[in-house]
Scaffold this active site. Structure first.
Site, short mmCIF file in Angstrom:
data_model
loop_
_atom_site.label_atom_id
_atom_site.label_comp_id
_atom_site.label_asym_id
_atom_site.label_seq_id
_atom_site.Cartn_x
_atom_site.Cartn_y
_atom_site.Cartn_z
N GLU A 229 1.24 -1.05 0.03
CA GLU A 229 0.41 0.38 0.00
C GLU A 229 0.73 1.34 0.11
O GLU A 229 1.90 1.47 0.83
CB GLU A 229 -1.05 -0.36 1.46
CG GLU A 229 -2.09 1.31 1.53
CD GLU A 229 -2.24 1.43 2.70
OE1 GLU A 229 -2.48 2.76 2.56
OE2 GLU A 229 -2.63 1.23 3.48
N CYS A 266 -2.88 7.57 5.46
CA CYS A 266 -3.57 7.29 3.94
C CYS A 266 -4.47 7.83 3.00
O CYS A 266 -4.69 7.50 2.09
CB CYS A 266 -2.54 6.00 3.48
SG CYS A 266 -3.83 4.78 4.59
#
Length: 493
Positions: A229, A266
Site C-alpha cells: 500500500e 493514507c
C-alpha cells in the site's frame, strides 16, 4: 558474511523450519495463538502506551484507540479461522458413470504461501506494524512472519515483538513462527526480500519504498508477490447541488479530516474537486474560515516533518498554485498547521507534478469551469485508495459517467463523508489501482486481507484420509460441494 546477513539468514532458516509445522497446525490452535498475542500485548499496559507516545508524539487517546484496533484485528482473524469458510474448501465429487469419460473427484482449498516478510508502518506504530493487519492476516493463513521493524519507533516494535514471542512459546509453536529484525537501515529489508525462503511481502509506506521492494521481488530467481500500500491523494468531488445546500458542513468535515492526526493518514483527503457553481463562493469562504480557526498538530517524526516541508514547499513553488488558507501555529511550537491551496482545473491537468501526495495536513482545491472539465480532472488521476462524492440523491443518476470514472480510480468509494477512519470489517477494501497499491485485487484492512498470503491447491482422486481435514467428508466446517454440476454451500455433520 556480515553480522546482519547472519541474522537475516538465521531468522529465515528458522521460519522455513517452522513453516513445515505451522502450516499443518489446526485452525483452532492458530486462532488460540492470535488471541494469545492480543492478550500478551494488553499485558504490556502503560509501558507500551508511554513508549509509543515518547517515540511518535501521538496523543494518548490516539494510541489507546490504535491499541484497541490492533487487538480487535487479531480477534477478528481468530474468529475467521474458527468459522472456517475463508479457505474456500470446495468438493467436486466424482461421477464414474459419466459418458464418454468418468469424472474425477477434485477438491480444492487455499493453503499458506510460506514465510512472509512484513514491513512495519511509521504512521501506525501498532495497527500497521509488528502485530498489525499484515502480521495478523499472514499468521491466520498459516504462514510464519518476519517483521522488519520501523526505525521511527524501535522500542515500541521490540515490546510488541517480545509479546508475540511469548505467545509463540505459550502456544507450543516453533520459535521460527515469528521473527523480528530491528534495523534502521535499508540493507536488512533488501536481504529479507531477496532471501530464498521468503514467499511473500506485506508493506505500508511510500511509493518509492514500495516500488523498490516490488522491483527486488521481481528480480529474484523465483519472483514473489509484494502486497504494497503506497499512498493516495484520495480525491473528494463535490457536485453542484451538494455544494449549494451544504457548503459550510462539507467545509467543516473536510478540514477536520485533513487535519486529523496532523494529516498523517493514507486516507487523508489531499485533493478537493468542484466547480464554480452557485455554492462555490460560500464554500471557499467556509473552508477558509475553518482552516484559519484550526490549530496545528505535531508530526510523529522529524523525517516525516522534513518530507512534508519539502513536498509542501515544492507545491507552493508552482506559480499556478495559490495558498487559499493556513491554520494557526503557536510561536516556537513544532506543530504543523493545516493548509489549503487552490489551482485551476486546466493547470492541474497539464502539470502531473500537482498530482503528487503531500503526506501531512495539506489539501489542494481544483476549481473547474464546467462538468466536462471536472470529468477531465478525474480522468487525469492515477489509482487511489479512496474517492469521495458529495452529491444530493437526485444528482447521482444525472452524473453516471462521472461516477463510473471515479469508480475506476479507487478501491473505496464514499458518498457524503470523509475517507479518514477505515472500518476494520469483512466488507472493507483498503487498496486500489496502482499506484495506491501494487495489486488492486486485495485489501490490507479487514479479514479479506488473509487472501494475500494463501494460494489455491486442487487434490484429484486422493484417498480421504490423505486429504487436508477441510476437504474430508467428516469435516464439520462449512464447505462448497458440487454434485451434478450444482454448487451448494453446506455443513457436513
Amino acid at each position: 558474511m556480515s553480522a546482519l546477513e547472519n541474522e537475516v539468514n538465521k531468522v529465515m532458516e528458522n521460519a522455513f523450519e517452522a513453516f513445515k509445522i505451522y502450516k499443518k497446525v489446526s485452525a483452532k490452535k492458530r486462532s488460540d495463538f492470535l488471541r494469545n498475542i492480543g492478550e500478551e500485548i494488553i499485558k504490556l499496559g502503560d509501558e507500551l502506551i508511554e513508549t509509543v507516545i515518547t517515540e511518535t508524539n501521538l496523543p494518548e487517546a490516539r494510541v489507546r484507540g490504535e491499541l484497541g484496533r490492533t487487538v480487535s484485528q487479531l480477534t477478528k482473524f481468530a474468529d475467521l479461522i474458527d468459522e472456517g469458510s475463508w479457505c474456500e474448501a470446495t468438493i467436486d465429487v466424482s461421477d464414474l458413470e459419466r459418458e464418454p469419460l468418468p469424472k474425477p473427484d477434485i477438491r480444492k482449498l487455499l493453503v499458506p504461501l510460506g514465510p512472509i516478510v512484513v514491513f512495519g508502518a511509521g504512521n501506525f506504530p501498532l495497527a500497521f506494524s509488528v502485530a498489525g493487519g499484515d502480521t495478523a492476516s499472514a499468521l491466520a493463513g498459516g504462514n510464519p512472519v518476519i517483521v522488519k521493524g520501523h526505525p521511527a519507533h524501535p522500542k515500541t516494535g521490540l515490546l510488541v515483538a517480545l509479546a508475540i514471542s511469548k505467545a509463540v512459546e505459550k502456544c507450543g509453536l516453533p520459535a521460527g513462527t515469528f521473527g523480528f529484525i530491528n534495523d534502521d537501515g535499508y540493507k536488512s529489508g533488501q536481504l529479507l526480500v531477496k532471501h530464498p525462503n521468503t514467499k511473500g511481502v506485506g508493506f505500508t509506506g511510500s511509493l518509492n519504498g514500495g516500488m523498490a521492494l516490488v522491483k527486488l521481488a521481481a528480480e529474484r530467481e523465483d519472483p514473489i508477490p509484494v502486497f504494497a500500500e503506497m499512498g493516495s491523494i484520495n480525491p473528494v468531488v463535490i457536485l453542484e447541488e451538494a455544494l449549494k445546500e451544504d457548503c459550510a458542513d462539507i467545509a467543516a468535515k473536510l478540514v477536520a479530516s485533513v487535519n486529523l492526526g496532523a494529516g498523517q493518514f493514507c486516507t487523508n483527503p489531499g485533493l478537493v474537486i468542484t466547480g464554480k457553481t452557485a455554492g462555490y463562493s460560500g464554500f471557499v469562504e467556509a473552508l477558509t474560515k475553518e482552516v484559519e480557526a484550526t490549530g496545528g498538530a505535531q508530526m510523529f517524526s522529524t523525517s516525516v516533518l522534513r518530507n512534508y516541508t519539502l513536498n509542501s514547499n515544492k507545491m507552493f513553488s508552482y506559480s499556478e498554485v495559490t495558498i487559499l488558507a493556513q491554520g494557526t501555529k503557536e510561536t516556537g511550537s513544532e506543530n504543523v498547521p493545516p493548509v489549503i491551496a487552490s489551482v485551476s482545473a486546466s493547470d492541474f491537468i497539464q502539470n502531473p507534478r500537482l498530482h503528487q501526495e503531500v503526506f501531512g495536513p495539506f489539501s489542494l482545491l481544483v476549481v473547474c469551469d464546467n462538468k466536462k472539465e471536472l470529468l477531465a480532472v478525474v480522468n487525469s488521476l492515477k489509482g487511489q485508495l479512496t474517492a469521495t462524492v458529495y452529491a444530493s440523491e437526485t444528482e447521482l443518476p444525472k452524473n453516471e459517467e462521472l461516477i463510473d470514472a471515479i469508480l475506476e480510480k479507487c478501491g473505496r468509494l464514499l458518498l457524503n463523508g470523509v475517507p479518514t477512519g477505515v472500518e476494520v470489517c469483512a466488507a472493507m477494501q483498503h487498496g486500489g489501482p496502482f499506484p495506491a497499491a501494487s495489486d488492486s485485487r486485495f485489501t490490507s484492512v479487514g479479514v479479506g486481507a488473509i487472501k494475500r498470503f494463501v494460494r489455491p491447491v486442487a487434490f484429484q482422486d486422493f484417498p480421504e484420509h490423505l486429504l487436508p481435514m477441510e476437504l474430508q467428508n467428516r469435516n464439520p466446517l462449512k464447505i462448497w460441494r458440487v454434485v451434478n454440476n450444482t454448487l451448494t454451500k453446506e455443513s457436513i455433520e
